[in-house]
Design an enzyme around this catalytic site. Structure first.
Site, mmCIF file in Angstrom:
data_model
loop_
_atom_site.group_PDB
_atom_site.id
_atom_site.type_symbol
_atom_site.label_atom_id
_atom_site.label_comp_id
_atom_site.label_asym_id
_atom_site.label_seq_id
_atom_site.Cartn_x
_atom_site.Cartn_y
_atom_site.Cartn_z
ATOM 1 N N GLY A 127 -10.072 9.722 -5.117
ATOM 2 C CA GLY A 127 -10.332 8.453 -5.811
ATOM 3 C C GLY A 127 -9.460 8.259 -7.022
ATOM 4 O O GLY A 127 -9.306 7.145 -7.520
ATOM 5 N N HIS A 172 0.370 6.280 -0.735
ATOM 6 C CA HIS A 172 -0.530 6.736 0.320
ATOM 7 C C HIS A 172 -1.866 5.995 0.301
ATOM 8 O O HIS A 172 -2.676 6.175 1.220
ATOM 9 C CB HIS A 172 -0.764 8.247 0.211
ATOM 10 C CG HIS A 172 -1.567 8.657 -0.988
ATOM 11 N ND1 HIS A 172 -1.005 9.134 -2.143
ATOM 12 C CD2 HIS A 172 -2.911 8.671 -1.199
ATOM 13 C CE1 HIS A 172 -1.954 9.425 -3.003
ATOM 14 N NE2 HIS A 172 -3.121 9.155 -2.465
ATOM 15 N N SER A 185 -0.485 11.440 -7.360
ATOM 16 C CA SER A 185 -0.196 11.556 -5.932
ATOM 17 C C SER A 185 -1.241 12.437 -5.240
ATOM 18 O O SER A 185 -2.030 11.950 -4.438
ATOM 19 C CB SER A 185 1.212 12.127 -5.731
ATOM 20 O OG SER A 185 1.470 12.338 -4.358
ATOM 21 N N SER A 216 -6.232 8.842 -7.007
ATOM 22 C CA SER A 216 -4.879 8.528 -6.559
ATOM 23 C C SER A 216 -4.381 7.219 -7.143
ATOM 24 O O SER A 216 -5.110 6.219 -7.188
ATOM 25 C CB SER A 216 -4.839 8.432 -5.031
ATOM 26 O OG SER A 216 -4.765 9.701 -4.448
ATOM 27 N N ASP A 223 5.945 8.309 -3.136
ATOM 28 C CA ASP A 223 4.515 7.967 -3.101
ATOM 29 C C ASP A 223 4.215 6.857 -4.098
ATOM 30 O O ASP A 223 3.635 7.093 -5.168
ATOM 31 C CB ASP A 223 3.667 9.206 -3.394
ATOM 32 C CG ASP A 223 2.198 8.998 -3.019
ATOM 33 O OD1 ASP A 223 1.868 7.902 -2.522
ATOM 34 O OD2 ASP A 223 1.397 9.924 -3.230
#
Length: 475
Positions: free
Chosen positions: A330, A218, A347, A332, A248
């Site tokens: 941030g 993402h 995720s 992720s 993801d």
């Protein structure tokens, strides 16, 4: 003169006893240390993980006893396994015969009402129902239920519809509200940066020819350009593959000259420290795990569910790891790991690192298998990377020199991480290094050995002098 000799012997004995105590403390510290980052060396184990899966090769961890028993007994007689508070494996079973088999294998059994087949059927029915953004569900082995959570964005009408689905399924499903919102942990501010925001790098990987970075899907679609700092003119890498929603994960190809200058098998955890990653595995429910991210740094928690489904506003992602580790925007794409093994990529979730919350992770083994890559520093001959019997979870050691990284969650960009030590991480030495801090064991054993020699020498001198006095007195 005789008094001086006695004093010297006493001092020698006291020094030797003190050495034994100090040496024992060094060894004890080495055996108990966690999470085990070593300053700038970036070359130690992390803590807490027991029973990580996928591995029966030359030096990887064995398949966990719980996972093995569940596979042997089947989905109609078991309902998952987890690590109890005392560290022992617990296996949920549906009959007394299975319970006896579990106890004979050395694990603890717990008889439950719903089998794994029942729980999987319930989850499949939930997936087939109309999608409700802001909801998530996972199998809770401990309560023997599929727990459905709805965040603050879910309306009363949507909650009522989903509750109707759960009621039709039966007692194997439990509904509960949760504060906050389930969102991917991408940030629109400032480390890796793209025009759409900021994420954290996960693990360095390779296809045997080129160097790549593994991060969350993402964070950006194919074609996204990434930079080590906002406003940089030089591109760090470009996203060349990935998927979100559904899964993801994404793959960022390093630009020429931007890849790590040394083997990228270390993830930074802040404070100039790093942890060596020697392989990949699947986590176990109840296992203690660690996450590093560019916003909040290093945090730990427990795995609470596997094969979780999350209905983000952007779409549904399945097959995730559910944990109590906190995360914020941030973070992720940042790495989830334990015991020196890569487990997942951050995720999304709800909450924050002040109040806590639930965070979901993309399993790293599934991502690497789909992308056809392996962790940097592991051999193509090492077998499956994660979750498959036969993978050995081995990796090469950190070479001396300088490694570059992006923020706290990666080995790329502007931060430095100096490697220490050479050689491959295979065989018994690598296996030992995952369990103990060999830097402390060596000096500790040397101190103990020297102290024992001093004690023996002092006793020998005393015995020799006694023998000489007896011989003299007999003349």
């Amino acid at each position: 003169m005789r008094h001086a000799r006695r004093t010297a012997r006493r001092i020698t004995r006291l020094a030797a006893v003190g050495g034994l105590l100090c040496g024992s403390l060094l060894v004890t510290h080495a055996l108990a240390s966690e999470p085990g980052a070593t300053g700038t060396s970036g070359a130690t184990r992390t803590s807490g993980a027991t029973g990580t899966s996928g591995a029966s090769g030359t030096s990887g961890p064995p398949v966990p006893v719980g996972e093995r028993l569940v596979a042997q007994l089947g989905t109609s007689r078991t309902a998952g396994s987890w690590l109890g508070a005392d560290g022992r494996t617990v296996v949920a079973v549906t009959d007394a015969g299975a319970a006896a088999d579990v106890r004979r294998a050395g694990a603890r059994s717990e008889v439950v009402r719903h089998s794994m087949r029942d729980l999987r059927s319930a989850a499949a029915t939930l997936r087939a129902a109309p999608r409700v953004a802001g909801t998530a569900w996972a199998m809770d082995y401990g309560s023997n239920e599929v727990v459905v959570r709805a965040d603050s964005t879910v309306s009363a009408a949507a909650w009522s519809r989903l509750a109707g689905v759960a009621k039709a399924i039966g007692a194997s499903v439990r509904m509960e509200r949760t504060p906050g919102t389930f969102t991917p942990r991408v940030d629109g501010a400032a480390p890796i940066f793209a025009s759409g925001g900021r994420c954290s790098a996960g693990f360095d990987v390779t296809d045997g020819r080129d160097a790549f970075l593994l991060t969350a899907g993402h964070c950006g679609p194919v074609g996204t350009s990434w930079f080590a700092r906002p406003g940089d003119a030089t591109t760090l890498g470009t996203t060349v593959s990935g998927t979100f929603p559904g899964n993801d994960f994404s793959l960022v190809r390093y630009e020429d000259g931007a890849a790590p200058s040394a083997q990228g098998d270390v993830v930074a955890i802040g404070g100039g420290r790093g942890v060596r990653i020697t392989g990949a595995a699947d986590p176990v429910v109840g296992q203690r795990v660690f996450r590093s991210g560019s916003t909040t740094g290093l945090h730990s928690g427990r795995v609470t569910g596997l094969n979780a489904t999350v209905n983000y506003p952007e779409g549904t992602v399945t097959g995730l790891i559910q944990t109590t580790v906190c995360a914020e925007p941030g973070d992720s794409g940042g790495p989830l790991f334990a015991d020196g093994l890569a487990l997942g990529l951050t995720s999304g979730g709800n909450g924050n690192c002040d109040a806590g919350g639930t965070t979901f992770f993309q399993p790293v083994g599934a991502a690497m298998n789909a992308l056809g890559v392996r962790l940097t520093g592991t051999s193509a001959d090492d077998g499956p990377e994660a979750g498959t019997p036969g993978g050995d979870g081995t990796g090469t050691g950190v070479g001396a020199g300088t490694r570059t990284g992006a923020g706290t969650g990666t080995n790329m960009g502007r931060a430095t991480d100096t490697g220490a030590g050479t050689g491959t991480g295979t065989g018994p030495i690598a296996a030992l290094s995952r369990v103990v801090n060999t830097r402390s064991v060596g000096p500790g054993l040397l101190v103990i050995g020297g102290s024992l020699i001093a004690l023996v020498a002092a006793r020998s001198i005393r015995s020799s002098r006694r023998g000489r006095r007896v011989w003299t007195s007999g003349v």
